[in-house]
Design an enzyme around this catalytic site. Structure first.
Site, PDB file in Angstrom:
ATOM      1  N   SER A  23       0.855  -1.183   0.000  1.00 47.49           N
ATOM      2  CA  SER A  23       0.000   0.000   0.000  1.00 47.49           C
ATOM      3  C   SER A  23       0.890   1.233   0.000  1.00 47.49           C
ATOM      4  O   SER A  23       1.941   1.258   0.650  1.00 47.49           O
ATOM      5  CB  SER A  23      -0.873  -0.009   1.255  1.00 47.49           C
ATOM      6  OG  SER A  23      -1.342   1.301   1.511  1.00 47.49           O
TER       7      SER A  23
ATOM      8  N   GLU B 235      12.133  10.406   1.967  1.00 52.63           N
ATOM      9  CA  GLU B 235      10.858  10.632   1.282  1.00 52.63           C
ATOM     10  C   GLU B 235       9.723  10.961   2.258  1.00 52.63           C
ATOM     11  O   GLU B 235       8.663  11.392   1.846  1.00 52.63           O
ATOM     12  CB  GLU B 235      10.485   9.414   0.417  1.00 52.63           C
ATOM     13  CG  GLU B 235      10.209   8.116   1.165  1.00 52.63           C
ATOM     14  CD  GLU B 235      11.441   7.249   1.376  1.00 52.63           C
ATOM     15  OE1 GLU B 235      12.562   7.814   1.369  1.00 52.63           O
ATOM     16  OE2 GLU B 235      11.302   6.033   1.562  1.00 52.63           O
TER      17      GLU B 235
END
Lengths: 447, 588
Positions: free
Chosen positions: B321, B368
Site C-alpha cells: 500500500s 521521502e
C-alpha cells in the site's frame, strides 16, 4: 547372512568403538537398526584430529576398501542406503585414495544400486572437514555435514534416533569400521581370541615423544604399557629417565612410571585417570615439565573449543590462564584447588566430550605430579628445568675461562676475563641454552 | 493416557506427555530450574548450562533440552548441581563487563537476577582476560554492546527463526566466540530490518535501542520549539508493565498525563491517524480492485516489514500500500493541518513519536517522509524510553489521574485501537471497506478469523457482492512463508496484512522486555492484545470512518480519501534494497 546376523556377529565379537568412547559397536548398530525410520545414514568419522595421531590416516591411505566394505556392511545391517565419510581436508592423499576407491567399488558393483545383484543398494559421499577438532565429536560432525557451523548438539537424542538431517544414523570411526570386514569373514570367536575379555581385538597406537621407535604400533588389547614403551618402542633415548606416558590425546591423561604395568584397556585407563582415546601415546622423560605438558594439551583444547557452552568456552580458558601463571612463576597458593574446582565443574557441565574431557591432562598431572605444581607455585622452581621463566643459568667454578660461552651468547649476557671465571647476567640472559651446548667443561648449569 | 511419562523430580512424582523436556516436567511439579539461554520454541540449544540437573547419567544434563523418560529420577538441587550452576554463572560473570550501575537493563536483567538467586558473593570469583569489543551504534534502531554479551544466542535464533533475517551469528570459536554480523560490518550495513526482536530476546544489556530520549529532552528544553507528541496504539497496552502493573493493563489516561508532565505542548494520538490510514488504505484497496490494480495489496504500517519487503522481497513492492504508516501520517498532518490551525510555522514544530517499535527510528529518517519540507517525525522513542523518561522526571506514574488526548488530533475509534495486535489493521480495514462498498451498516464487527496467534491466518470475507480473500501474517518468518506460497503460485489473495513482529506491535522491539521465564507464564502477545480488543469493544465509535475528527479533517483540509492533497501528505513510495549493503559502499 541376514542383517540381524551381521549385528549378532558384531555383538558377539565384543568390538568396541576405537574412536575413544569404547561403546560396543554391535549394540550401536542394533540401536540404529531398531530405530524407526525409512531413511537412515551410515557415517564414518575420519576427522582424526589428535595432535600426532595418524592411525586412521594409515587405514584411509593404505586400505580404503576395508572402510568402504565395512560401511556397506553397516548399511546392510542397519537398513541404510547412503553413507558419508567425513574426512579432514588436511589428509589430501587419503581423500584422493578414498575417491579412487569409491570409483573402483562403484565400477565393480560393490557399492551403488543393487550391490552384487541383490536388492541392497548403498552409496557413499565424501565430506571434507575444515580444520576444526570439535568436528570429530559426532553431533558436531553431523551438524557440519548439514552445512552449519560445526558445533555439538545435546545428547540425548542420540544419533541412532536423531542423527544426520534428523534421521537415525550410525556413526563409527575409521579404525572401528576397519575391524568389521575381518570379523565378518573370520567370525566373532576369532576376534575374541585377541585382546582381553572386556576389550577384545587389537588397537593401533601412534607412539611418539621421547621414545626410540616412533610410529604406528598395533598390539593386542591388554598389553601392558611397559611392553609397548620398552619392547615395541625400544625405550627412552639418550639414557634419560621415563617420567610419564600421555594417552588419549588432548582429552587423555598422564600415566606415571608406577602404573606402567597396567594393561591397555578402555576401562583400566579410565580408572587411572586417562583414557584410550583414539590411540595417541606420547612418552615423556625427565626433561618434561608436567605442569607445562598439562598446559600444552589444555592450550590445544582451549583453542579448539567451539564456544557454544559456557564451561568449555570460558572455564577451560580460565584454567589455562592459571596454568600460564604457574609456569611463568606467578602461581599463587590456592591455584591447584581452583584448577580442581574448575575441572570438576567443567567435566560435569560441558555440552560435549571435548569440554567434558578437556581437564583430564590437568587433573591427571595434579594427581600424579602434584609436587611439581607445588614447586612451581611455592618455590618458583621448575624441577625439570623446563619452564624458562623459572630458570636461571649459572656458571660454576668448573669454568676455565675459555670465553666460548661469551662468544656464542646472542644476548651478550656473559662476561669474564680470558682464563678467568665467567658470569651470566641473569637480567640479560634469554635462556636459549646456547652456552650450555658450547661449554666443553660442563660448567654451566640450570638452577 | 498410556503415552504419558511418569518421572520423579526432587522426590515429587509428575506426569508429562511424550516429547516433554525435564524442564517442562519440573515446571509442572512446581520446581524452578534456573535458565538463561533457553527461550521457548526459539532457542532450545542447551548452551549456557545453567539448567543442569542430576539424572544418574555420568555428567549433569541440561534440563531445557533433555527429553523426559519413563521412571526417570531427577534431582535439581543437590550439592553437585548447586556447585556446578554457581561455577557456570561465575564463569559467565568473569567475561562480562559487570557495569550494572549504568546498564539499561539493571533490575530487568536475567543474569543479574540469577547472580542474586544463586547467592554469588564474589563477582570476581574467576578473573582473567576479557575481550574488549567496540560498540556498534551506527544503526538508527539497534545498539550492540558485546561487552555485555553472554553468548546465549537468543538474539541469533530470533533473528533466524522468528524473523528469517539472519544477520547475526557466532563467529570465531572458543573464548573468542562472539555474536557478530558477517565480515564484522556494523548492523547498519547488513540486511537488518531494525525490528528489535533481538533486543526483546536478549537476557542482558548487550542489545538495546538507539536512544533518542537525549534528543527529546533537548527539544523539550528548547523554548523556541512547539513539541508535539503522539503515541502508538500498542504503547498504552504495555507501558504499565514498566511501573509494575499486570501485563495487559491499559494505561492510556496515565500515559497522556505523564506526557503532559514531561512538558509536551500537545499530546496527540496515533490512533487518530490509524483511522486516517484505514480511510486511505480501504479506499486504495477498493480502487485497486475496481481498476485491476496490483493485488494482493499488502499493508505498509509496519516499518520492519517494509524494510523486509524492500530487502528480501523487492518483487512485492508494487503490492505494498502506498499509505505512510500512521505515525508518519500524523507527523505530516501535524506540520500542515495542525500548524495552520494553531498558526505555527512547521519549522517551529517538533514531532516526537512514542512507538512500540525500533524500526520506526529508521523509518523516521527516510528522506521521502518529509511532506512539508521537514521530516514528518523528528524523533522516535520506544515505550521503554518513555518509561525511563517518566522515571527520571520523578513522575509517580501510578498515582497520576487519567487525562485525555488533545482535541484536534486526539479522537479515535476501536478500529484504530486494535492496530496494535496482529490482524487488527485487517479487521479495521474490513469494517470500513464493508460500509464503503455496500453502503450498509456492518452489524457483526468482530472478524475473529483474523485474530489470534496462528502463523498465517486466512479468510474469505464477503463485502456485499464482493468476495475478498485475505491473509494475515506476523513476524517476518511467517511473512516469508506467506510470500513464498504466493510466489510459487500456490496461493492467491486480494488483501494481506503483514506485521514485522510476532503478535504485531504489542510485541514490538520497543516494548517492555519480558523475561524468558515470564513469557512461559504470560505471553505478552496475548495479554497486551486483550487490552486492545477490550478497548475496542468499549468504544463509542468502532469504525474508522465514524471518527468525528476524521470526518472533520477530510471536510476542512484533505477533501476526499486518496485526493491529491491526501496523496501529497499521506502516501509514499518504496525502494528495492541490497541485502549486502556493505557492497554498495565498497562499489561507490
Amino acid at each position: 547372512m541376514r542383517p540381524r546376523d551381521v549385528i549378532k556377529t558384531l555383538k558377539d565379537s565384543g568390538l568396541r568403538g576405537r574412536g575413544g568412547g569404547g561403546f560396543p559397536t554391535g549394540i550401536k548398530w542394533e540401536l540404529c537398526a531398531k530405530s524407526p525410520g525409512e531413511k537412515k545414514y551410515v557415517i564414518c568419522n575420519a576427522d582424526e584430529g589428535d595432535p600426532g595421531a595418524f592411525m586412521d590416516r594409515s587405514v584411509l591411505e593404505g586400505d580404503p576398501h576395508a572402510l568402504l566394505e565395512a560401511m556397506a556392511l553397516c548399511g546392510y545391517a542397519v537398513g541404510s542406503d547412503e553413507g558419508y565419510i567425513y574426512v579432514r581436508a588436511e589428509y589430501p592423499i587419503a581423500v584422493k585414495r578414498l575417491e579412487i576407491a569409491i570409483r573402483q567399488a562403484r565400477e565393480y558393483g560393490l557399492i551403488g544400486q543393487n550391490i552384487l545383484g541383490t536388492d541392497f543398494s548403498f552409496d557413499l559421499h565424501i565430506r571434507l572437514g575444515a580444520g576444526a577438532f570439535v568436528c570429530g565429536e559426532e553431533t558436531a560432525l553431523m551438524t557440519s555435514i548439514e552445512g552449519n557451523r560445526g558445533e555439538p548438539r545435546p545428547k540425548p537424542p542420540f544419533p541412532a534416533v536423531h542423527g544426520l538431517y534428523g534421521k537415525p544414523s550410525n556413526i563409527n570411526n575409521v579404525e572401528t569400521f576397519a575391524n568389521v570386514p575381518q570379523i565378518i569373514l573370520n567370525g566373532a570367536a576369532w576376534f575374541k581370541g585377541m585382546g582381553t575379555k572386556r576389550s577384545p581385538g587389537t588397537k593401533v597406537f601412534a607412539l611418539g615423544g621421547k621414545i626410540n621407535n616412533t610410529g604406528l604400533v598395533e598390539v593386542p588389547m591388554g598389553t601392558p604399557l611397559r611392553t609397548v614403551i620398552y619392547d615395541v618402542g625400544g625405550g627412552i633415548p639418550k639414557g634419560k629417565k621415563f617420567k610419564a606416558v600421555q594417552t588419549g590425546g588432548p582429552s587423555g591423561g598422564c600415566i606415571p612410571a608406577s602404573l606402567l604395568d597396567v594393561p591397555i584397556e578402555y576401562d583400566s585407563l579410565v580408572e587411572i585417570g586417562s583414557m584410550m582415546g583414539s590411540g595417541g601415546m606420547i612418552v615423556l622423560d625427565e626433561d618434561n615439565c608436567m605442569v607445562d605438558i598439562a598446559r600444552f594439551f589444555l592450550d590445544f583444547t582451549v583453542d579448539e573449543s567451539c564456544g557454544k557452552c559456557t564451561p568449555c568456552r570460558v572455564g577451560t580458558r580460565r584454567m589455562l590462564e592459571i596454568l600460564n601463571r604457574i609456569v611463568s612463576g606467578h602461581g599463587q597458593e590456592g591455584d591447584i584447588e581452583k584448577l580442581e574446582q574448575l575441572a570438576e565443574s567443567i567435566m560435569d557441565t560441558a555440552l560435549c566430550g571435548l569440554g567434558q574431557t578437556a581437564p583430564n591432562p590437568v587433573l591427571s598431572t595434579i594427581r600424579y605430579f602434584r609436587d611439581e605444581y607445588d614447586a612451581h607455585i611455592r618455590d618458583k622452581h621448575c624441577p625439570s628445568h623446563h619452564c624458562k621463566e623459572l630458570l636461571h643459568l649459572e656458571i660454576t667454578d668448573k669454568c676455565r675461562g675459555c670465553t666460548a660461552c661469551a662468544r656464542v651468547c646472542p644476548a651478550g649476557a656473559i662476561t669474564g676475563e680470558s682464563r678467568g671465571q665467567h658470569v651470566i647476567d641473569t637480567e640479560k640472559c634469554i635462556k636459549c641454552n646456547s652456552c650450555i651446548e658450547k661449554c666443553r667443561f660442563d660448567a654451566i648449569i640450570k638452577v | 493416557m498410556n503415552d504419558m511419562i511418569k518421572l520423579t523430580i526432587d522426590g515429587l512424582e509428575v506426569e508429562v506427555p511424550q516429547g516433554a523436556t525435564v524442564l517442562d516436567a519440573a515446571r509442572k511439579a512446581n520446581v524452578r530450574i534456573p535458565t538463561l539461554c533457553f527461550l521457548e520454541e526459539i532457542n532450545e540449544i542447551g548452551a549456557c548450562r545453567m539448567c543442569v540437573v542430576e539424572t544418574g547419567a555420568r555428567t549433569l544434563q541440561a534440563a531445557c533440552v533433555l527429553p523426559a523418560t519413563q521412571s526417570m529420577v531427577v534431582k535439581t538441587n543437590t550439592r553437585r548441581v548447586r556447585h556446578a550452576r554457581k561455577t557456570v554463572l561465575e564463569l559467565i560473570l568473569s567475561n562480562h563487563d559487570k557495569k550494572c550501575l549504568s546498564c539499561i537493563r539493571s533490575q530487568n536483567c536475567e543474569l543479574q537476577r540469577l547472580a542474586l538467586e544463586l547467592e554469588v558473593t564474589d563477582d570476581n570469583a574467576f578473573t582473567g582476560e576479557r575481550i574488549e569489543y567496540p560498540l556498534d551504534d551506527l544503526s538508527p534502531s539497534i545498539v550492540r554492546d558485546n561487552n555485555k554479551c553472554i553468548n546465549c544466542r537468543r538474539c541469533v535464533s530470533t533473528c533466524y527463526t522468528t524473523q528469517a533475517v539472519g544477520v547475526i551469528g557466532p563467529i570465531d570459536r572458543g573464548f573468542e566466540t562472539s555474536i557478530e554480523t558477517a565480515w564484522d560490518t556494523p548492523l547498519s550495513e547488513t540486511a537488518c530490518i531494525g525490528c528489535g526482536q533481538c533486543i526483546n530476546a536478549c537476557p542482558v544489556g548487550a542489545l538495546r535501542e538507539k536512544e533518542e530520549s537525549p534528543k527529546v529532552w533537548k527539544l523539550l528544553h528548547d523554548p523556541d520549539k512547539i513539541v508535539v507528541v503522539q503515541t502508538a496504539p500498542a504503547v498504552r497496552a504495555a507501558l504499565g508493565e514498566e511501573f509494575g502493573l499486570p501485563m495487559g493493563t491499559n494505561v492510556t489516561g496515565k500515559m497522556v498525563a505523564a506526557l503532559r508532565r514531561l512538558g509536551f505542548d500537545q499530546v496527540f494520538d496515533t490512533d487518530f491517524t490509524a483511522d486516517l490510514t484505514i480511510m486511505e488504505e480501504a479506499t486504495e484497496l477498493i480502487g485497486r480492485i475496481k481498476n485491476q490494480g496490483v493485488l494482493p495489496m499488502i499493508t505498509s504500517c509496519s516499518p520492519g516489514w517494509v524494510n523486509y519487503c524492500e530487502t528480501f522481497y523487492p518483487d512485492f513492492i508494487p503490492n505494498l500500500s502506498s499509505c505512510k504508516s500512521p505515525h508518519e501520517m500524523m507527523g505530516a498532518v501535524i506540520k500542515s493541518y495542525y500548524a495552520e490551525k494553531a498558526h505555527i510555522l512547521p519549522k517551529d514544530i517538533a514531532v516526537v513519536s512514542v512507538m512500540p517499535c525500533t524500526a520506526k527510528k529508521i523509518e523516521a529518517g527516510r528522506e521521502e517522509l518529509a511532506a512539508n519540507g521537514y521530516p514528518d517525525v523528528d524523533a522516535v522513542i520506544t515505550t521503554r524510553e518513555l518509561a525511563r523518561m517518566i522515571r527520571s522526571n520523578g513522575i509517580n506514574f501510578l498515582n497520576l489521574k487519567d487525562e485525555d488526548f488533545d482535541n484536534l488530533l486526539g479522537d479515535s475509534t476501536g478500529a484504530a485501537a486494535i492496530f496494535g495486535a496482529t490482524g487488527g489493521v485487517m479487521e479495521a480495514a474490513l469494517r470500513t471497506a464493508y460500509e464503503i462498498i455496500t453502503g450498509e451498516t456492518l452489524q457483526a464487527l468482530d472478524f475473529h478469523a483474523v485474530r489470534g496467534l496462528e502463523a498465517v491466518k486466512e479468510a474469505d470475507v464477503k463485502l456485499g457482492s464482493l468476495s475478498l480473500k485475505v491473509a494475515v501474517a506476523h513476524g517476518t518468518a511467517n511473512a516469508k512463508t506467506l510470500l513464498d506460497s504466493i510466489r510459487a503460485g500456490e496461493k492467491t489473495y486480494d488483501f494481506i496484512e503483514i506485521m514485522g513482529c510476532p503478535g504485531g506491535c504489542v510485541n514490538g522491539g520497543g516494548q517492555p522486555i519480558v523475561s524468558a521465564e515470564e513469557r512461559l507464564r504470560h505471553d505478552p502477545r496475548i495479554y497486551r492484545a486483550k487490552a486492545l480488543y477490550a478497548a475496542d469493544a468499549g468504544m463509542t465509535y468502532r469504525k474508522s470512518h465514524e471518527n468525528p475528527g476524521i470526518k472533520r479533517i477530510y471536510e476542512e483540509f484533505l477533501g476526499e480519501p486518496n485526493s491529491h492533497k491526501a496523496h501529497q501528505l499521506l502516501h509514499t513510495h518504496y525502494t528495492p534494497r541490497n541485502k549486502y549493503k556493505y557492497r554498495e559502499k565498497s562499489v561507490s
